[in-house]
Write a protein that holds these residues in place. Structure first.
Motif, PDB file in Angstrom:
ATOM      1  N   GLU A  77       0.820  -1.210   0.000  1.00  0.00           N
ATOM      2  CA  GLU A  77       0.000   0.000   0.000  1.00  0.00           C
ATOM      3  C   GLU A  77       0.859   1.269   0.000  1.00  0.00           C
ATOM      4  OE1 GLU A  77      -3.248   0.203  -0.379  1.00  0.00           O
ATOM      5  OE2 GLU A  77      -3.234  -1.985  -0.628  1.00  0.00           O
ATOM      6  N   LYS A 116       2.008   1.895  -3.459  1.00  0.00           N
ATOM      7  CA  LYS A 116       0.911   2.425  -4.277  1.00  0.00           C
ATOM      8  C   LYS A 116       0.728   3.923  -4.001  1.00  0.00           C
ATOM      9  CE  LYS A 116      -2.927   0.172  -4.402  1.00  0.00           C
ATOM     10  NZ  LYS A 116      -4.099  -0.603  -3.939  1.00  0.00           N
ATOM     11  N   ASN A 117       0.809   4.308  -2.722  1.00  0.00           N
ATOM     12  CA  ASN A 117       0.667   5.727  -2.390  1.00  0.00           C
ATOM     13  C   ASN A 117       1.815   6.562  -2.953  1.00  0.00           C
ATOM     14  OD1 ASN A 117      -1.650   5.122  -0.976  1.00  0.00           O
ATOM     15  ND2 ASN A 117      -0.636   5.047   1.014  1.00  0.00           N
ATOM     16  N   TRP A 118       3.006   5.983  -2.948  1.00  0.00           N
ATOM     17  CA  TRP A 118       4.174   6.702  -3.451  1.00  0.00           C
ATOM     18  C   TRP A 118       4.026   7.015  -4.945  1.00  0.00           C
ATOM     19  CZ3 TRP A 118       8.228   9.333  -1.834  1.00  0.00           C
ATOM     20  CH2 TRP A 118       9.309   9.527  -2.691  1.00  0.00           C
ATOM     21  N   SER A 140       1.127   7.207  -6.529  1.00  0.00           N
ATOM     22  CA  SER A 140      -0.181   7.780  -6.820  1.00  0.00           C
ATOM     23  C   SER A 140      -0.057   9.260  -7.189  1.00  0.00           C
ATOM     24  CB  SER A 140      -1.094   7.644  -5.602  1.00  0.00           C
ATOM     25  OG  SER A 140      -2.301   8.346  -5.810  1.00  0.00           O
TER      26      SER A 140
END
Length: 502
Positions: free
Chosen positions: A88, A91-93, A95
């Motif tokens: 996760e 994924k945030n990095w 996004s």
């Protein structure tokens, strides 16, 4: 038989009233004087007392039981969720959900203030100009050199190097902490990158001198002297280089209008000895079909400015009097034209010539945030943004009707740079806002005399120093708009660098 008749009245005197009045007397009654007194009472000592119930043993045990941690269970839990959490986070990095979003939890300071106006009256009385400014390694001390840049043979005129510690209590802006008398006009200065007291200067005579500002009586620690290796023209820039062989030492690089780029090493006897050198020779400058046809043999190649790439220690850019910027390499091995009398053979470093200005180039500055970008300015009043990969500029901005003497990238904002104009203004640009006009133009002096030099403070990043022809150094405090990086600033810079022109 019957008739009315009036009988005389009967009078009976009261014996009680007469007996009562005989016994009455006048009497008075008064209490004795009552004595009074006032008195005050004040305690001489005070005492505080507190009462605290003692905690029962059962309560202590309950509390200790509450803070006990099951480390085995916690470790087991973290191992179970580790892969999921990392997935996760990745994924945030990557996004782009918050691209363009600017936080506003801090108040923005939109004003630019002049904190200090520094000068040395004795130099001003001789109509000397501030030719260079430099911050020391701590960011607390500002140094300036005095000389002349406009006219005359000033090689034998006495000049000065002055320093002020801005953190010192009782700072006197017209009384420097240190004044060094120099027998020749000082054209440029550079503090040592890690030793706060060492400062190097280049003179109009072609000589290099290194001063130790902690030594007040005799601050000169190294100098080149006047030898066959010394520049034969004024030195317009000095730059400290790391010494790859000795970590605690540094080498000194100098450029002059004689076309030489010389690297000096420190000797124990106080001399600066030539270690290696380069020369810009007209016939050896690379030609390109994109450049206008010029008589290369007649083009002036006196070096006026230099900037090293922060990403490649062997690559640097120079500006020359002929209006060109040249990409150069310290690893170049081709020999320059023979130079009689020199102790070290000189090499030809030029690899690529960029589209020229309409007059001499006075300043170049490599971007600290992108390996391929650099700025240049000159007597045509234009600022050019160049890519190392092409000869034509990415854009050219007409900033002044007079000369531009200095241009410098911000050390903390990828899209911000400053330029010093001959009209007496310091222009601050934010390319994220506009590529056509300055974001702020600061009036350095009322008289409008030229601003010759600029330098950002890399330690106290809100400070910018500027020196002018009136002999004044102004220290400007920048607003947060010029010191806080935006969320998409680096991507904007990458976009600028990728705009290759056909």
């Amino acid at each position: 038989m019957f008739a009315d008749r009036t009988a005389p009245g009967a009078d009976v005197q009261s014996l009680w009233r007469s007996a009562r009045s005989a016994r009455c007397e006048a009497k008075t009654c008064q209490t004795g004087k009552i004595s009074t007194a006032e008195a005050a009472a004040q305690s001489h000592t005070a005492r505080d007392a507190a009462v605290q119930t003692e905690q029962s043993k059962d309560a202590v045990q309950d509390f200790q039981q509450e803070v006990q941690v099951d480390y085995t269970g916690l470790l087991s839990f973290l191992r179970r969720v580790e892969d999921t959490v990392i997935k996760e986070l990745n994924k945030n990095w990557k996004s782009h959900a918050f691209d363009g979003f600017e936080v506003n939890w801090t108040d923005q300071d939109e004003t630019v203030l002049c904190l200090h106006t520094l000068s040395y009256p004795e130099a001003q009385d001789q109509n000397q100009q501030v030719t260079s400014v430099s911050w020391n390694a701590t960011g607390s001390v500002i140094a300036c050199s005095y000389g002349r840049l406009d006219d005359g043979d000033w090689s034998t005129v006495k000049s000065y190097v002055c320093t002020w510690n801005l953190d010192r209590r009782g700072l006197n802006p017209q009384h420097p902490d240190l004044v060094v008398d120099v027998p020749s006009s000082v054209m440029c200065l550079a503090f040592h990158p890690s030793q706060p007291s060492l400062i190097a200067g280049g003179l109009f005579s072609g000589e290099l001198v290194v001063w130790d500002t902690s030594r007040t009586e005799d601050p000169v620690v190294w100098r080149t002297g006047m030898t066959d290796d010394t520049h034969t023209d004024p030195v317009y820039q000095v730059h400290w280089l790391p010494d790859t062989r000795h970590r605690n030492h540094a080498r000194l690089l100098s450029v002059g209008t004689d076309g030489k780029i010389l690297v000096w090493r420190e000797e124990r006897d106080g001399r600066l000895a030539l270690a290696e050198g380069f020369a810009i020779v007209a016939q050896q400058i690379p030609r390109t079909t994109r450049l206008k046809k010029v008589a290369w043999g007649e083009a002036a190649v006196g070096v006026t400015s230099l900037s090293f790439s922060p990403f490649d220690a062997g690559m640097f850019v120079v500006g020359v009097e002929g209006g060109y910027c040249l990409r150069c390499s310290t690893s170049a091995q081709g020999p320059a034209l023979p130079r009689p009398g020199g102790s070290v053979p000189l090499r030809a470093p030029a690899e690529l010539a960029f589209s020229p200005h309409a007059g001499p180039v006075y300043s170049v500055s490599c971007s600290p945030f992108h390996r391929n970008l650099f700025l240049s300015c000159g007597t045509d009043g234009q600022v050019h943004l160049h890519s190392m990969l092409q000869t034509q500029p990415l854009f050219a901005l007409q900033l002044s009707k007079k000369y531009l003497f200095c241009v410098c990238w911000s050390p903390v904002r990828p899209l911000v740079f400053a330029a010093a104009s001959g009209e007496g203004e310091v222009h601050l640009f934010d390319l994220g806002r506009s590529m056509q006009k300055p974001t702020v133009s600061l009036k350095q002096s009322v008289s409008g005399c030229p601003v010759y030099c600029l330098e950002f403070n890399t330690k106290h990043t809100r400070l910018l120093a500027a020196g002018d022809a009136a002999g004044t150094v102004k220290v400007w405090q920048l607003s947060s708009d010029f010191t806080e990086q935006g969320p998409r600033e680096m991507s904007h810079l990458e976009q600028l660098a990728s705009e290759i022109m056909d």
